[in-house]
Design an enzyme around this catalytic site. Sequence first.
Site, PDB file in Angstrom:
ATOM      1  N   ARG A  90       0.854  -1.202   0.000  1.00 30.11           N
ATOM      2  CA  ARG A  90       0.000   0.000   0.000  1.00 30.11           C
ATOM      3  C   ARG A  90       0.886   1.247   0.000  1.00 30.11           C
ATOM      4  NH1 ARG A  90      -1.473   1.621   4.578  1.00 30.11           N
ATOM      5  NH2 ARG A  90      -2.307  -0.341   5.375  1.00 30.11           N
ATOM      6  N   TYR A 127     -16.746  15.996 -15.761  1.00 30.37           N
ATOM      7  CA  TYR A 127     -17.199  14.597 -15.711  1.00 30.37           C
ATOM      8  C   TYR A 127     -18.240  14.446 -14.599  1.00 30.37           C
ATOM      9  CZ  TYR A 127     -17.206   9.620 -14.740  1.00 30.37           C
ATOM     10  OH  TYR A 127     -17.605   8.333 -14.496  1.00 30.37           O
ATOM     11  N   ASP A 157      -7.528  18.686 -14.409  1.00 33.47           N
ATOM     12  CA  ASP A 157      -7.836  17.330 -14.880  1.00 33.47           C
ATOM     13  C   ASP A 157      -7.461  17.300 -16.366  1.00 33.47           C
ATOM     14  OD1 ASP A 157      -9.023  15.019 -15.900  1.00 33.47           O
ATOM     15  OD2 ASP A 157     -10.718  15.101 -14.524  1.00 33.47           O
ATOM     16  N   LYS A 189      -8.101   6.198 -19.335  1.00 32.60           N
ATOM     17  CA  LYS A 189      -8.405   6.672 -20.684  1.00 32.60           C
ATOM     18  C   LYS A 189      -7.155   6.598 -21.572  1.00 32.60           C
ATOM     19  CE  LYS A 189     -12.498   7.448 -19.017  1.00 32.60           C
ATOM     20  NZ  LYS A 189     -12.500   7.069 -17.632  1.00 32.60           N
TER      21      LYS A 189
HETATM   22  O1  P1T Z   1     -13.395   6.492 -14.276  1.00 31.10           O
HETATM   23  P1  P1T Z   1     -12.217   6.967 -13.475  1.00 31.10           P
HETATM   24  O2  P1T Z   1     -10.917   6.372 -13.857  1.00 31.10           O
HETATM   25  O3  P1T Z   1     -12.473   6.915 -11.991  1.00 31.10           O
HETATM   26  O4  P1T Z   1     -12.027   8.537 -13.837  1.00 31.10           O
HETATM   27  C1  P1T Z   1     -12.984   9.514 -13.561  1.00 31.10           C
HETATM   28  C2  P1T Z   1     -12.854  10.643 -14.547  1.00 31.10           C
HETATM   29  C3  P1T Z   1     -12.210  11.807 -14.152  1.00 31.10           C
HETATM   30  N1  P1T Z   1     -12.043  12.843 -15.009  1.00 31.10           N
HETATM   31  C4  P1T Z   1     -12.501  12.796 -16.271  1.00 31.10           C
HETATM   32  C5  P1T Z   1     -12.318  13.959 -17.175  1.00 31.10           C
HETATM   33  C6  P1T Z   1     -13.152  11.638 -16.734  1.00 31.10           C
HETATM   34  O5  P1T Z   1     -13.573  11.623 -18.011  1.00 31.10           O
HETATM   35  C7  P1T Z   1     -13.348  10.537 -15.850  1.00 31.10           C
HETATM   36  C8  P1T Z   1     -14.057   9.311 -16.269  1.00 31.10           C
HETATM   37  N2  P1T Z   1     -14.875   9.486 -17.390  1.00 31.10           N
HETATM   38  C9  P1T Z   1     -15.675   8.530 -17.960  1.00 31.10           C
HETATM   39  C10 P1T Z   1     -15.793   7.289 -17.483  1.00 31.10           C
HETATM   40  C11 P1T Z   1     -16.416   8.966 -19.157  1.00 31.10           C
HETATM   41  O6  P1T Z   1     -16.932   8.125 -19.921  1.00 31.10           O
HETATM   42  O7  P1T Z   1     -16.482  10.183 -19.379  1.00 31.10           O
END
Ligand code: P1T
Length: 380
Positions: free
Chosen positions: A47, A99, A171, A196
């Site tokens: 961790r 998001y 972000d 992503k």
């Molecule tokens: O899904 P995760 O890895 O927890 O990330 C969240 C997140 C944070 N910031 C942005 C700009 C994002 O697009 C996302 C996650 N977005 C999607 C799952 C989507 O389809 O837009």
Amino acid sequence: MQFNTKTIHGGQENIDPAYGAVMPPIYQTSTYSQTSPGNHKGFEYSRSANPTRTALENSLASIENGKYGLAFASGLAAIDAIIKLLKPGDEVISTNDLYGGSYRLFTSIFEGLGIKFHFVGMESTTAVEAKINKNTKLIWAETPTNPMMNIIDIEALAKIAKTNKVLLAVDNTFATAYLQQPLDLGADIVMHSATKYLGGHSDVVMGSVVVNNEELANKLYFIQNASGGIAGPMDSFLVLRGIKTLHLRMQRHSENGRAVAKFLSEHPKVEKVYWPGLENHPNHEIAKKQMKDFGGMVSFTTKGNSYEDAIKFTEKVKVFTLAESLGGVESLAGHPASMTHASIPKEEREKTGVVDSLIRLSVGIEDEKDLIEDLKQALA
Ligand code: P1T
């Protein structure tokens, strides 16, 4: 090192002293032997740190031109750790178009713990300045925004943040370090949903944070270890592998994004196209200033703003897959109002343009001709 070399070698010195493996081994272990209490080889419990995760964290720091990288279990776990830098009574100014899951975390979890969020359109920096007061501790900017593809001037926000002694977090999920480097533009924290483009192959969920300031890094490492939302070794390996082709993929995503945006702009059934590379995009000049190219995320609406037409389109696409998420090699189509942004109340989302007919495309790296043909038949 130039960026295209950093994706492959950045932070990767002395990867495997044992056997000289070129890729870091997946250290699938929770703990490490000690010869006497506290006497170990730098790792005591996974961790706190794991060698595969450390290799990834060093790569993340390198590509963002930062000093310290941290990898989390998801993008939201990364954001969660950043907001935990704050205390009850503190205030955050956030992008109003972001998001849906980030909005849900802010409003459904952290507002309940006493942190106040102001959601503003950040295309105008005066709107940000108007909300700053003595309790403001953080500015949260997503650029390009999800899903409206608005562009926020990072350098201008950084100046406001510095003048008022508040942190600026960006972000960078949609752009990635290939297209824009927020730390170089003055941001204090850069965050990604590594799920992503960094992972790039739709096979992992992960988040990342990179900073330059040592004190800030230490606070974040403390939170990462104390709260425990860490990335596992197998996932760290996958994202490290993804980053090695980030520059190639982003280049092709941007080329295909350009072709799709142009096709949609000329289509008689399409009302509006949102892609920052279009000259009629309201923030095109800022995009040109802070981004190397404009990426593969394209949103659009159809004439008549029909919910049913949008749903029909998402059912008809064949090369594009109807799915949540973005940033993988394959093209995806999504309907934000009912999918990624369903957690934002209709009234709120429509204010920012997330209307019923809005479709969001994550344009992949397939052949451009097949993508255009697919959109053509689905729109027909
Ligand atoms: O899904 P995760 O890895 O927890 O990330 C969240 C997140 C944070 N910031 C942005 C700009 C994002 O697009 C996302 C996650 N977005 C999607 C799952 C989507 O389809 O837009």
